[in-house]
Write a protein that holds these residues in place. Structure first.
Motif, PDB file in Angstrom:
ATOM      1  N   SER A 189      -1.541  -4.273   7.579  1.00 31.61           N
ATOM      2  CA  SER A 189      -0.968  -3.332   6.619  1.00 31.61           C
ATOM      3  C   SER A 189      -1.990  -2.903   5.561  1.00 31.61           C
ATOM      4  O   SER A 189      -3.032  -3.527   5.391  1.00 31.61           O
ATOM      5  N   VAL A 190      -1.641  -1.845   4.848  1.00 32.66           N
ATOM      6  CA  VAL A 190      -2.516  -1.303   3.805  1.00 32.66           C
ATOM      7  C   VAL A 190      -2.860  -2.381   2.776  1.00 32.66           C
ATOM      8  O   VAL A 190      -4.007  -2.500   2.344  1.00 32.66           O
ATOM      9  N   ASP A 191      -1.869  -3.194   2.401  1.00 34.64           N
ATOM     10  CA  ASP A 191      -2.114  -4.200   1.366  1.00 34.64           C
ATOM     11  C   ASP A 191      -2.983  -5.367   1.839  1.00 34.64           C
ATOM     12  O   ASP A 191      -3.297  -6.266   1.060  1.00 34.64           O
ATOM     13  N   GLN A 192      -3.417  -5.322   3.080  1.00 33.81           N
ATOM     14  CA  GLN A 192      -4.359  -6.326   3.595  1.00 33.81           C
ATOM     15  C   GLN A 192      -5.785  -5.776   3.649  1.00 33.81           C
ATOM     16  O   GLN A 192      -6.681  -6.436   4.173  1.00 33.81           O
ATOM     17  N   ALA A 193      -5.996  -4.601   3.087  1.00 37.26           N
ATOM     18  CA  ALA A 193      -7.340  -4.020   3.039  1.00 37.26           C
ATOM     19  C   ALA A 193      -8.246  -4.910   2.195  1.00 37.26           C
ATOM     20  O   ALA A 193      -7.786  -5.659   1.323  1.00 37.26           O
ATOM     21  N   TYR A 194      -9.514  -4.801   2.421  1.00 38.00           N
ATOM     22  CA  TYR A 194     -10.509  -5.605   1.710  1.00 38.00           C
ATOM     23  C   TYR A 194     -10.390  -5.400   0.196  1.00 38.00           C
ATOM     24  O   TYR A 194     -10.357  -4.265  -0.285  1.00 38.00           O
ATOM     25  N   ASN A 195     -10.317  -6.484  -0.555  1.00 34.49           N
ATOM     26  CA  ASN A 195     -10.211  -6.471  -2.020  1.00 34.49           C
ATOM     27  C   ASN A 195      -9.077  -5.585  -2.538  1.00 34.49           C
ATOM     28  O   ASN A 195      -9.179  -4.967  -3.592  1.00 34.49           O
ATOM     29  N   PHE A 196      -7.963  -5.542  -1.806  1.00 40.06           N
ATOM     30  CA  PHE A 196      -6.800  -4.751  -2.221  1.00 40.06           C
ATOM     31  C   PHE A 196      -6.233  -5.298  -3.525  1.00 40.06           C
ATOM     32  O   PHE A 196      -6.118  -6.499  -3.706  1.00 40.06           O
ATOM     33  N   ALA A 231       2.353   2.782  -9.199  1.00 42.29           N
ATOM     34  CA  ALA A 231       1.806   4.071  -8.763  1.00 42.29           C
ATOM     35  C   ALA A 231       0.369   3.993  -8.260  1.00 42.29           C
ATOM     36  O   ALA A 231      -0.073   4.899  -7.560  1.00 42.29           O
ATOM     37  N   VAL A 232      -0.368   2.951  -8.606  1.00 39.70           N
ATOM     38  CA  VAL A 232      -1.798   2.901  -8.290  1.00 39.70           C
ATOM     39  C   VAL A 232      -2.174   1.567  -7.655  1.00 39.70           C
ATOM     40  O   VAL A 232      -1.847   0.505  -8.178  1.00 39.70           O
ATOM     41  N   SER A 233      -2.888   1.679  -6.535  1.00 46.66           N
ATOM     42  CA  SER A 233      -3.504   0.513  -5.906  1.00 46.66           C
ATOM     43  C   SER A 233      -4.958   0.869  -5.622  1.00 46.66           C
ATOM     44  O   SER A 233      -5.304   2.045  -5.472  1.00 46.66           O
ATOM     45  N   THR A 234      -5.795  -0.162  -5.547  1.00 47.34           N
ATOM     46  CA  THR A 234      -7.207   0.040  -5.264  1.00 47.34           C
ATOM     47  C   THR A 234      -7.615  -0.897  -4.132  1.00 47.34           C
ATOM     48  O   THR A 234      -6.973  -1.923  -3.906  1.00 47.34           O
ATOM     49  N   SER A 235      -8.699  -0.523  -3.443  1.00 44.19           N
ATOM     50  CA  SER A 235      -9.169  -1.401  -2.376  1.00 44.19           C
ATOM     51  C   SER A 235     -10.582  -1.032  -1.967  1.00 44.19           C
ATOM     52  O   SER A 235     -11.124  -0.006  -2.374  1.00 44.19           O
ATOM     53  N   LEU A 283      -5.204   3.102   7.410  1.00 43.50           N
ATOM     54  CA  LEU A 283      -5.134   4.483   6.929  1.00 43.50           C
ATOM     55  C   LEU A 283      -3.943   5.214   7.531  1.00 43.50           C
ATOM     56  O   LEU A 283      -3.294   6.017   6.862  1.00 43.50           O
ATOM     57  N   SER A 284      -3.641   4.924   8.783  1.00 41.36           N
ATOM     58  CA  SER A 284      -2.536   5.621   9.449  1.00 41.36           C
ATOM     59  C   SER A 284      -1.170   5.175   8.937  1.00 41.36           C
ATOM     60  O   SER A 284      -0.160   5.795   9.256  1.00 41.36           O
ATOM     61  N   GLN A 285      -1.132   4.136   8.113  1.00 40.75           N
ATOM     62  CA  GLN A 285       0.129   3.641   7.552  1.00 40.75           C
ATOM     63  C   GLN A 285       0.357   4.072   6.100  1.00 40.75           C
ATOM     64  O   GLN A 285       1.303   3.631   5.459  1.00 40.75           O
ATOM     65  N   LEU A 286      -0.517   4.924   5.587  1.00 42.05           N
ATOM     66  CA  LEU A 286      -0.412   5.295   4.174  1.00 42.05           C
ATOM     67  C   LEU A 286       0.927   5.922   3.826  1.00 42.05           C
ATOM     68  O   LEU A 286       1.574   5.531   2.850  1.00 42.05           O
ATOM     69  N   ARG A 287       1.349   6.920   4.592  1.00 38.11           N
ATOM     70  CA  ARG A 287       2.604   7.609   4.281  1.00 38.11           C
ATOM     71  C   ARG A 287       3.787   6.662   4.381  1.00 38.11           C
ATOM     72  O   ARG A 287       4.640   6.643   3.507  1.00 38.11           O
ATOM     73  N   THR A 288       3.834   5.842   5.426  1.00 40.32           N
ATOM     74  CA  THR A 288       4.961   4.916   5.569  1.00 40.32           C
ATOM     75  C   THR A 288       4.935   3.835   4.493  1.00 40.32           C
ATOM     76  O   THR A 288       5.961   3.239   4.195  1.00 40.32           O
ATOM     77  N   SER A 289       3.775   3.619   3.875  1.00 38.31           N
ATOM     78  CA  SER A 289       3.667   2.671   2.756  1.00 38.31           C
ATOM     79  C   SER A 289       3.962   3.357   1.418  1.00 38.31           C
ATOM     80  O   SER A 289       3.845   2.734   0.369  1.00 38.31           O
ATOM     81  N   GLY A 292       2.042  11.112 -11.339  1.00 39.18           N
ATOM     82  CA  GLY A 292       3.362  11.221 -10.746  1.00 39.18           C
ATOM     83  C   GLY A 292       3.384  10.940  -9.256  1.00 39.18           C
ATOM     84  O   GLY A 292       4.440  10.998  -8.629  1.00 39.18           O
ATOM     85  N   GLN A 293       2.241  10.633  -8.671  1.00 43.20           N
ATOM     86  CA  GLN A 293       2.157  10.317  -7.254  1.00 43.20           C
ATOM     87  C   GLN A 293       1.702   8.873  -7.074  1.00 43.20           C
ATOM     88  O   GLN A 293       0.985   8.329  -7.915  1.00 43.20           O
ATOM     89  N   LYS A 294       2.102   8.275  -5.966  1.00 41.12           N
ATOM     90  CA  LYS A 294       1.586   6.956  -5.613  1.00 41.12           C
ATOM     91  C   LYS A 294       0.232   7.176  -4.961  1.00 41.12           C
ATOM     92  O   LYS A 294       0.111   7.892  -3.963  1.00 41.12           O
ATOM     93  N   VAL A 295      -0.802   6.570  -5.537  1.00 35.96           N
ATOM     94  CA  VAL A 295      -2.175   6.828  -5.099  1.00 35.96           C
ATOM     95  C   VAL A 295      -2.897   5.530  -4.738  1.00 35.96           C
ATOM     96  O   VAL A 295      -2.720   4.506  -5.392  1.00 35.96           O
ATOM     97  N   LEU A 296      -3.703   5.625  -3.698  1.00 30.28           N
ATOM     98  CA  LEU A 296      -4.613   4.547  -3.316  1.00 30.28           C
ATOM     99  C   LEU A 296      -6.026   5.058  -3.557  1.00 30.28           C
ATOM    100  O   LEU A 296      -6.387   6.137  -3.085  1.00 30.28           O
ATOM    101  N   ILE A 297      -6.810   4.282  -4.296  1.00 28.61           N
ATOM    102  CA  ILE A 297      -8.200   4.634  -4.580  1.00 28.61           C
ATOM    103  C   ILE A 297      -9.057   3.601  -3.861  1.00 28.61           C
ATOM    104  O   ILE A 297      -8.836   2.400  -4.022  1.00 28.61           O
ATOM    105  N   HIS A 298     -10.025   4.057  -3.078  1.00 27.30           N
ATOM    106  CA  HIS A 298     -10.829   3.076  -2.345  1.00 27.30           C
ATOM    107  C   HIS A 298     -12.290   3.497  -2.237  1.00 27.30           C
ATOM    108  O   HIS A 298     -12.658   4.640  -2.449  1.00 27.30           O
ATOM    109  N   CYS A 299     -13.113   2.498  -1.912  1.00 27.40           N
ATOM    110  CA  CYS A 299     -14.530   2.682  -1.579  1.00 27.40           C
ATOM    111  C   CYS A 299     -14.848   1.626  -0.522  1.00 27.40           C
ATOM    112  O   CYS A 299     -13.978   1.275   0.261  1.00 27.40           O
ATOM    113  N   ALA A 300     -16.039   1.086  -0.501  1.00 24.21           N
ATOM    114  CA  ALA A 300     -16.399   0.090   0.509  1.00 24.21           C
ATOM    115  C   ALA A 300     -15.873  -1.299   0.159  1.00 24.21           C
ATOM    116  O   ALA A 300     -15.357  -2.011   1.017  1.00 24.21           O
TER     117      ALA A 300
END
Length: 151
Positions: free
Chosen positions: A2-9, A15-19, A27-33, A91-99
């Protein structure tokens, strides 16, 4: 995976998560998450970047904002683009990521200090919960342009 198992999530708030890196499957689970936007700070020429990330994200109807930040030389212009991206995602749920969530943790902490009322010590604690920018002089100096060393 799942998205929440991404590296350093890390969940910042509802509204905001980082990873760090996400796999194609994640990535293909973003909308369903529940994510409505992605801000990617990892340059597409980076060895860890997924070549089809934008297509995977936008194919789900999720906004994709791309700000390639050179890890060796973070810039004020990159940070200004990040601030604009964050403003556009309000106002949107956003995921911000890098390496590895290094670029992101620094940019988000600086943003939270300047715009969300975080104290400098809280912002630095956020960064240091993921990595130690003091070991990377360009980042230590860059972060210090916004975050005072005490406070």
């Amino acid at each position: 995976m799942s998205v929440d198992q991404a590296y350093n999530f890390k969940v910042i708030d509802e509204a905001v998560s980082t990873s760090g890196l996400l796999s194609e499957e994640q990535l293909s689970q973003l909308r369903t998450s529940g994510y409505e936007a992605v801000i990617n700070l990892l340059p597409e020429h980076n060895q860890y970047a997924l070549k089809n990330e934008e297509d995977i994200v936008t194919g789900q109807g999720v906004r994709y904002l791309y700000i390639p930040v050179d890890f060796a030389a973070p810039s004020e212009r990159d940070y200004a683009e990040f601030v604009k991206a964050m403003t556009s995602c309000q106002g949107q749920k956003v995921l911000i990521h890098c390496a590895a969530n290094y670029r992101v943790s620094a940019f988000y902490a600086m943003y939270a200090y300047e715009y969300l009322g975080w104290s400098a010590s809280s912002a630095r604690e956020h960064i240091e919960s993921i990595w130690c920018p003091q070991e990377n002089p360009p980042w230590h100096q860059f972060i210090s342009t916004v975050l005072p060393s005490n406070g």
